[in-house]
Design a protein around this motif. Sequence first.
Motif, PDB file in Angstrom:
ATOM      1  N   PRO A 385      16.018  26.827  52.981  1.00 15.66           N
ATOM      2  CA  PRO A 385      16.737  27.360  54.155  1.00 15.66           C
ATOM      3  C   PRO A 385      18.224  27.017  54.163  1.00 15.66           C
ATOM      4  N   ASP A 386      18.635  26.012  53.369  1.00 18.52           N
ATOM      5  CA  ASP A 386      20.045  25.651  53.301  1.00 18.52           C
ATOM      6  C   ASP A 386      20.823  26.505  52.300  1.00 18.52           C
ATOM      7  N   THR A 387      20.111  27.296  51.500  1.00 17.43           N
ATOM      8  CA  THR A 387      20.787  28.176  50.540  1.00 17.43           C
ATOM      9  C   THR A 387      21.477  29.310  51.287  1.00 17.43           C
ATOM     10  N   ARG A 388      22.739  29.540  50.946  1.00 24.23           N
ATOM     11  CA  ARG A 388      23.475  30.627  51.590  1.00 24.23           C
ATOM     12  C   ARG A 388      23.070  31.963  50.956  1.00 24.23           C
ATOM     13  N   VAL A 389      22.975  32.977  51.796  1.00 27.84           N
ATOM     14  CA  VAL A 389      22.552  34.293  51.321  1.00 27.84           C
ATOM     15  C   VAL A 389      23.582  35.335  51.767  1.00 27.84           C
ATOM     16  N   TYR A 390      24.033  36.164  50.818  1.00 23.21           N
ATOM     17  CA  TYR A 390      25.025  37.192  51.110  1.00 23.21           C
ATOM     18  C   TYR A 390      24.521  38.549  50.609  1.00 23.21           C
ATOM     19  N   TRP A 391      25.064  39.595  51.215  1.00 18.79           N
ATOM     20  CA  TRP A 391      24.798  40.952  50.771  1.00 18.79           C
ATOM     21  C   TRP A 391      26.095  41.545  50.237  1.00 18.79           C
ATOM     22  N   GLU A 392      26.044  42.076  48.997  1.00 17.77           N
ATOM     23  CA  GLU A 392      27.205  42.733  48.410  1.00 17.77           C
ATOM     24  C   GLU A 392      26.945  44.232  48.413  1.00 17.77           C
TER      25      GLU A 392
END
Length: 449
Positions: A385-392
Amino acid sequence: MSKGASLSIAFDKSPTDAVAYFRSKGYQISDEWHDMLLDAHARAFTVARASSMDVLSAIRKKVDAAIADGLTPKQFRDQLTPELQKLGWWGKTKNEQGDEIQLGSPYRLNTIYRTNVQTAYMAGRYRRLLARAKTHPYWQYVAIDDGQTRPEHKRLNGRVFRFDDPIWQTIYPPNGWGCRCRVRALTEAQVKARGLTVEDGSNYVQPFDAEITSRESGEVKTVPHARVNLPGGDVMTPDIGWAYSPGQSAFGTDMAVAQKLGKVEDAQLRAETIQALNNSEARHKAFEGWTRKSIERIERFQAARRAQDKAGLKANGPRADHKTVVTFLSDDINQRLLDKGIDPARTLVLSEKALAHAHSEKHQDNNSVLSLSEYTQLSAWINNPDTRVYWEPARNEVLFVVAQGEQSIKVVVRYKGKGIDLDTVINALKVDSAAINQSVAGGLYEVWR
């Protein structure tokens, strides 16, 4: 194109998934074919009475070539026969009991060819059918209707069941030696237009124990088997040893589980199930083993390229069709994708070709490549849950970013695009954390978590 390659056309274009299925098998030595029954055959390559690993390796290598390169049965026999004769696995011999047994022969090689090529193609087709299950959820059994078709197989011809009906665990073809049956995927509109009835086969299958008498020892063995009791009193019974689905046993289970996750209405139960699957020790060990062997192959390929070794390049080229499941997708990311109009498969898949790109010499030179121990943490990182997640949005990619001070681990999963039919991990590498922050600040990445 050789005549043997026409088999791939019959079973839906190129046989890449079939090759992946066959190459994923381990080895198992057995005295008789029924010592390795049902789904064990989907996970291990075996030839009865091939007690030498040299013999088994020679046969497996040639079967692999038959599937990948479209060898005809004659080419298969002509190329393999001298190898087996040299290894002493040919003709008749006597076992420890003094009984005469058959080793290699033209007839046996024909059987090995037909059985492995047909099973591999149908397993590859299973994978493609599952990938389309959201739009084509109804599967129709298709038997070749000619004088060679077994009457019991004809009884299934035209019958339609949902892709996740338990009956496919028993009747997914092939259903016996030389079986030519196949499965056709249909949409709901096609089912209605053709006036077909979707049956519930969950209660059709009747498991039972069958008895087999060993030709060599005379020993009577009991093996698990199943028959299909059809409405109206008809019965269909696969050949002994064939009452299983090679595709589901080999690599379809993860995809089938992912399909069913969406049907679990209880969000907490669904999340706990996904967590349990992702935390499985057996799954982690399997992924580590796959990654280690693939990296070893990739590094042999790189060494061959540096040495200009053409044979080494040919033998160790990264295989795009050689894939493994990294992890199951969490609910929150799955919903984000649905909001983007993307219906994800929920299984993140890594191919050897993508791993070769991540582990390239270029990435090694700029110190962005991961170590084996880091690769094996991909599932844990993705689900942390601490992993950052992004959408490109420019590339239809989800980025999982693990901050490690000045450097970060970036895992790239691509959705949509040429050759993308699953949730595909296309890269995993170390990047400057500052570059990630700049992309976010510049609006190139949409923050999801």
